[in-house]
Design a protein around this motif. Structure first.
Motif, PDB file in Angstrom:
ATOM      1  N   ARG A  58      11.795  46.701  24.356  1.00 19.46           N
ATOM      2  CA  ARG A  58      12.523  45.724  23.534  1.00 19.46           C
ATOM      3  C   ARG A  58      13.150  46.408  22.327  1.00 19.46           C
ATOM      4  O   ARG A  58      12.804  46.129  21.180  1.00 19.46           O
ATOM      5  N   LEU A  59      14.063  47.311  22.596  1.00 23.55           N
ATOM      6  CA  LEU A  59      14.726  48.042  21.517  1.00 23.55           C
ATOM      7  C   LEU A  59      15.508  47.075  20.637  1.00 23.55           C
ATOM      8  O   LEU A  59      16.198  46.182  21.128  1.00 23.55           O
ATOM      9  N   SER A  60      15.383  47.240  19.359  1.00 27.47           N
ATOM     10  CA  SER A  60      16.045  46.362  18.393  1.00 27.47           C
ATOM     11  C   SER A  60      17.529  46.196  18.717  1.00 27.47           C
ATOM     12  O   SER A  60      18.239  47.165  18.945  1.00 27.47           O
ATOM     13  N   GLY A  61      17.980  44.937  18.745  1.00 32.16           N
ATOM     14  CA  GLY A  61      19.381  44.659  19.012  1.00 32.16           C
ATOM     15  C   GLY A  61      19.739  44.580  20.485  1.00 32.16           C
ATOM     16  O   GLY A  61      20.884  44.307  20.831  1.00 32.16           O
ATOM     17  N   SER A  62      18.760  44.781  21.374  1.00 32.73           N
ATOM     18  CA  SER A  62      19.021  44.791  22.811  1.00 32.73           C
ATOM     19  C   SER A  62      18.856  43.407  23.426  1.00 32.73           C
ATOM     20  O   SER A  62      18.303  42.484  22.817  1.00 32.73           O
ATOM     21  N   LEU A  63      19.319  43.260  24.669  1.00 35.54           N
ATOM     22  CA  LEU A  63      19.152  42.027  25.418  1.00 35.54           C
ATOM     23  C   LEU A  63      17.669  41.722  25.614  1.00 35.54           C
ATOM     24  O   LEU A  63      17.240  40.567  25.508  1.00 35.54           O
ATOM     25  N   ASN A  64      16.879  42.753  25.900  1.00 34.28           N
ATOM     26  CA  ASN A  64      15.441  42.543  26.089  1.00 34.28           C
ATOM     27  C   ASN A  64      14.755  42.042  24.818  1.00 34.28           C
ATOM     28  O   ASN A  64      13.818  41.242  24.882  1.00 34.28           O
ATOM     29  N   ALA A  65      15.213  42.511  23.684  1.00 35.66           N
ATOM     30  CA  ALA A  65      14.641  42.022  22.425  1.00 35.66           C
ATOM     31  C   ALA A  65      14.912  40.532  22.276  1.00 35.66           C
ATOM     32  O   ALA A  65      14.032  39.773  21.845  1.00 35.66           O
ATOM     33  N   GLN A  66      16.099  40.098  22.634  1.00 32.15           N
ATOM     34  CA  GLN A  66      16.417  38.675  22.555  1.00 32.15           C
ATOM     35  C   GLN A  66      15.597  37.874  23.571  1.00 32.15           C
ATOM     36  O   GLN A  66      15.142  36.761  23.278  1.00 32.15           O
ATOM     37  N   LYS A  67      15.379  38.434  24.755  1.00 28.58           N
ATOM     38  CA  LYS A  67      14.535  37.761  25.746  1.00 28.58           C
ATOM     39  C   LYS A  67      13.121  37.579  25.208  1.00 28.58           C
ATOM     40  O   LYS A  67      12.475  36.549  25.446  1.00 28.58           O
ATOM     41  N   ALA A  68      12.631  38.579  24.492  1.00 29.75           N
ATOM     42  CA  ALA A  68      11.290  38.493  23.907  1.00 29.75           C
ATOM     43  C   ALA A  68      11.225  37.418  22.834  1.00 29.75           C
ATOM     44  O   ALA A  68      10.231  36.705  22.707  1.00 29.75           O
ATOM     45  N   VAL A  69      12.291  37.298  22.045  1.00 29.87           N
ATOM     46  CA  VAL A  69      12.367  36.236  21.036  1.00 29.87           C
ATOM     47  C   VAL A  69      12.278  34.871  21.713  1.00 29.87           C
ATOM     48  O   VAL A  69      11.489  34.010  21.317  1.00 29.87           O
ATOM     49  N   ASP A  70      13.087  34.685  22.745  1.00 31.99           N
ATOM     50  CA  ASP A  70      13.117  33.397  23.443  1.00 31.99           C
ATOM     51  C   ASP A  70      11.763  33.079  24.092  1.00 31.99           C
ATOM     52  O   ASP A  70      11.285  31.940  24.032  1.00 31.99           O
ATOM     53  N   TYR A  71      11.156  34.088  24.708  1.00 30.33           N
ATOM     54  CA  TYR A  71       9.879  33.873  25.406  1.00 30.33           C
ATOM     55  C   TYR A  71       8.754  33.517  24.443  1.00 30.33           C
ATOM     56  O   TYR A  71       8.026  32.539  24.652  1.00 30.33           O
ATOM     57  N   THR A  72       8.602  34.296  23.383  1.00 32.28           N
ATOM     58  CA  THR A  72       7.480  34.043  22.472  1.00 32.28           C
ATOM     59  C   THR A  72       7.671  32.735  21.704  1.00 32.28           C
ATOM     60  O   THR A  72       6.686  32.027  21.443  1.00 32.28           O
ATOM     61  N   LYS A  73       8.889  32.381  21.374  1.00 27.01           N
ATOM     62  CA  LYS A  73       9.134  31.096  20.715  1.00 27.01           C
ATOM     63  C   LYS A  73       8.718  29.948  21.634  1.00 27.01           C
ATOM     64  O   LYS A  73       8.045  28.998  21.212  1.00 27.01           O
ATOM     65  N   ALA A  74       9.104  30.037  22.919  1.00 25.68           N
ATOM     66  CA  ALA A  74       8.745  28.997  23.876  1.00 25.68           C
ATOM     67  C   ALA A  74       7.235  28.892  24.052  1.00 25.68           C
ATOM     68  O   ALA A  74       6.676  27.783  24.148  1.00 25.68           O
ATOM     69  N   GLU A  75       6.541  30.025  24.079  1.00 24.23           N
ATOM     70  CA  GLU A  75       5.082  30.012  24.249  1.00 24.23           C
ATOM     71  C   GLU A  75       4.391  29.431  23.015  1.00 24.23           C
ATOM     72  O   GLU A  75       3.390  28.705  23.138  1.00 24.23           O
ATOM     73  N   LEU A  76       4.891  29.738  21.832  1.00 24.60           N
ATOM     74  CA  LEU A  76       4.311  29.159  20.624  1.00 24.60           C
ATOM     75  C   LEU A  76       4.528  27.651  20.585  1.00 24.60           C
ATOM     76  O   LEU A  76       3.642  26.896  20.142  1.00 24.60           O
ATOM     77  N   GLU A  77       5.661  27.205  21.059  1.00 22.78           N
ATOM     78  CA  GLU A  77       5.929  25.771  21.087  1.00 22.78           C
ATOM     79  C   GLU A  77       4.964  25.042  22.013  1.00 22.78           C
ATOM     80  O   GLU A  77       4.579  23.896  21.750  1.00 22.78           O
ATOM     81  N   LYS A  78       4.532  25.700  23.084  1.00 21.68           N
ATOM     82  CA  LYS A  78       3.578  25.096  24.014  1.00 21.68           C
ATOM     83  C   LYS A  78       2.206  24.872  23.387  1.00 21.68           C
ATOM     84  O   LYS A  78       1.420  24.061  23.876  1.00 21.68           O
ATOM     85  N   LEU A  79       1.917  25.594  22.309  1.00 20.11           N
ATOM     86  CA  LEU A  79       0.588  25.508  21.685  1.00 20.11           C
ATOM     87  C   LEU A  79       0.423  24.251  20.841  1.00 20.11           C
ATOM     88  O   LEU A  79      -0.695  23.943  20.409  1.00 20.11           O
ATOM     89  N   GLY A  80       1.505  23.552  20.583  1.00 16.73           N
ATOM     90  CA  GLY A  80       1.404  22.343  19.757  1.00 16.73           C
ATOM     91  C   GLY A  80       1.189  22.649  18.287  1.00 16.73           C
ATOM     92  O   GLY A  80       0.474  21.913  17.594  1.00 16.73           O
ATOM     93  N   LEU A  81       1.804  23.716  17.812  1.00 12.91           N
ATOM     94  CA  LEU A  81       1.688  24.056  16.396  1.00 12.91           C
ATOM     95  C   LEU A  81       2.454  23.044  15.560  1.00 12.91           C
ATOM     96  O   LEU A  81       3.278  22.282  16.061  1.00 12.91           O
ATOM     97  N   ASP A  82       2.196  23.032  14.265  1.00 11.83           N
ATOM     98  CA  ASP A  82       2.887  22.084  13.389  1.00 11.83           C
ATOM     99  C   ASP A  82       4.361  22.434  13.222  1.00 11.83           C
ATOM    100  O   ASP A  82       5.194  21.561  12.982  1.00 11.83           O
TER     101      ASP A  82
END
Length: 473
Positions: A58-82
């Motif tokens: 996930r090199l900074s500025g790469s497509l994979n870095a953006q995929k990681a952003v999208d994935y981890t945000k979605a997983e955190l949303e599943k946790l029911g955080l505030d």
């Protein structure tokens, strides 16, 4: 009257002792519950599997870095955080280009290929590559001793190894990282045409280790290409130079620096029930180098930090203080994410009391290092016995983490998870930093250890030395 006062004092001491014992027992049971949940129902390993094997480096500025952003945000949303959100940050974009190539010319018409990799941020070689005599040095200081006359037109070969006798491998790393970071900048001042740097690893193998480097204020037109060479090939080149000092080395890099691009820190929080304005951060960095899949550096820290909040949610634990997970972008070649998070926090007047970072690999946890006042450290050290059943014994004053460092001000305490580090630099910034080298149990133990410390800080707060505190100790 004196007798009555004595009895009251003794009674008070007895009640206090009983209260402390009860509290210690409660804490012990809570830590046991945390470790049970992490080891029996942990999620961190599955998250890392996806991050490493479905997304990859996930090199900074790469497509994979953006995929990681999208994935981890979605997983955190599943946790029911505030709250879950993205924090924009402009980051550098550097690309490696085609595979690097290098050889040592051992005799006219005879060559041996070398294992090299471009350092992050390096310029490319000329289109036809760079070929020149090699001059070996043990560090930056030796350049000045040799002078321009002996360096101009040559490739500087930095060959100072990590010291194997040092038990703390990060100390060994710190003892020679300057030649990687500033080697090209300094060598260019003496007219060198390129730089080759011994990989920062204690292991003898054929894998070169990349890493960040800087040209300082060197004009773009005078920047020279820089690459890392594997430890085996570094020893080979060094040995051959002792026999034939005039040998020539060739290397070809295809790297390119682009304009900055938009990326994000990924943030989620559980709002505190009693002191919502007191913020505790736990985090790791989402970006990685591109040679492997970044499982140890720092996929492990990312998923462990996410797991802290997940464990609290699963256990039904409602923190008194706000707990915030921050997945920082661009630690490896710019620290933009950490600096941006601290900048925004300062602008908003947020009150951060504690931050914990995991960025030393997913190996067996040994304890923590703390950036704290002596009195604060004494308070934290009083919890050490609670961790001993889990073989966590290392509680020391020292560094914390690069991404949380910019947050430090006033009475805030910073901490870094300290896993066993003996194997870390075998994989650090190399093609071997892959999922198969992470042990599930070790990763989960680290997540449980981090959660336990956050629990204790949440329950008792942090001593404030210079200001009035609203919590009791």
């Amino acid at each position: 009257m004196k007798r009555l006062l004595s009895l009251l004092f003794i009674s008070s001491m007895f009640l206090t002792a009983n209260s402390q014992e009860a509290s210690s027992k409660e804490d012990s049971l809570q830590l046991r519950k945390i470790y049970d949940y992490a080891l029996l129902e942990g999620k961190s390993y599955d998250w890392l599997d996806h991050l490493s094997n479905n997304i990859g480096g996930r090199l900074s500025g790469s497509l994979n870095a953006q995929k990681a952003v999208d994935y981890t945000k979605a997983e955190l949303e599943k946790l029911g955080l505030d709250k879950v959100w993205l924090q924009p940050v402009m980051v550098p974009k550097w690309t490696r280009g085609g595979r690097e190539y290098s050889y040592l010319e051992t005799a006219p018409g005879e060559t041996r290929n070398l294992n090299i990799t471009a350092l992050g941020g390096s310029v490319s070689t000329p289109e036809g590559g760079t070929k020149a005599q090699v001059i070996e040095v043990q560090g930056l200081e030796e350049l000045a001793e040799l002078g321009r006359e002996k360096i101009a037109g040559k490739i500087v070969f930095y060959n100072r190894p990590m010291r194997p006798e040092l038990i703390h491998t990060f100390e060994a790393y710190g003892g020679c990282v300057d030649q990687r970071y500033s080697g090209a900048e300094e060598a260019a001042k003496y007219g060198a045409v390129g730089v080759i740097v011994r990989s920062l690893s204690l292991k003898q193998d054929d894998y070169p280790h990349t890493g960040s480097m800087s040209y300082g204020d060197t004009p773009v037109s005078k920047r020279i290409p820089a690459a890392a060479i594997s430890t085996n090939d570094a020893d080979y080149v060094s040995g051959m130079l002792k026999i034939s000092p005039d040998l020539k080395l060739y290397f070809k890099l295809n790297s390119e620096q682009h304009e900055d691009v938009l990326s994000y820190n990924v943030i989620g929080e559980i709002t505190g029930s009693e002191y919502p304005d007191e913020i505790m951060v736990v985090g790791g960095h989402l970006d990685s180098w591109d040679l492997g899949d970044g499982s140890h550096d720092d996929g492990a820290g990312v998923v462990q930090s996410m797991e802290v909040l997940r464990l609290f949610k699963e256990m039904g634990y409602q923190p008194k203080r706000t707990i915030r997970v921050v997945l920082f972008m661009n630690e490896e070649n710019g620290l933009r994410g950490g600096n941006e998070y601290a900048k925004v926090a300062h602008e908003k007047g947020e009150n951060h009391i504690f931050a914990l970072e995991s960025d030393s690999g997913g190996f067996t946890p040994r304890g923590f290092s703390f950036d704290a006042d002596e009195a604060q450290f004494a308070q934290i050290r009083s919890w050490q016995s609670l961790f001993k059943p889990y073989l966590i014994h290392y509680f020391e004053l020292g560094g914390s983490g690069a991404d949380i460092g910019p947050l430090k001000e006033g009475d805030m305490v910073l901490a870094g998870l300290r896993p066993d580090s003996q194997r870390y630099f075998d994989h650090h910034h190399a093609a071997t930093d892959t999922f198969e080298h992470v042990n599930k149990r070790e990763l989960e133990l680290g997540a449980a250890t981090m959660t336990s410390l956050i629990y204790l800080v949440d329950k008792y707060g942090i001593k404030q030395i210079n200001t009035q505190s609203q919590q009791k100790f």
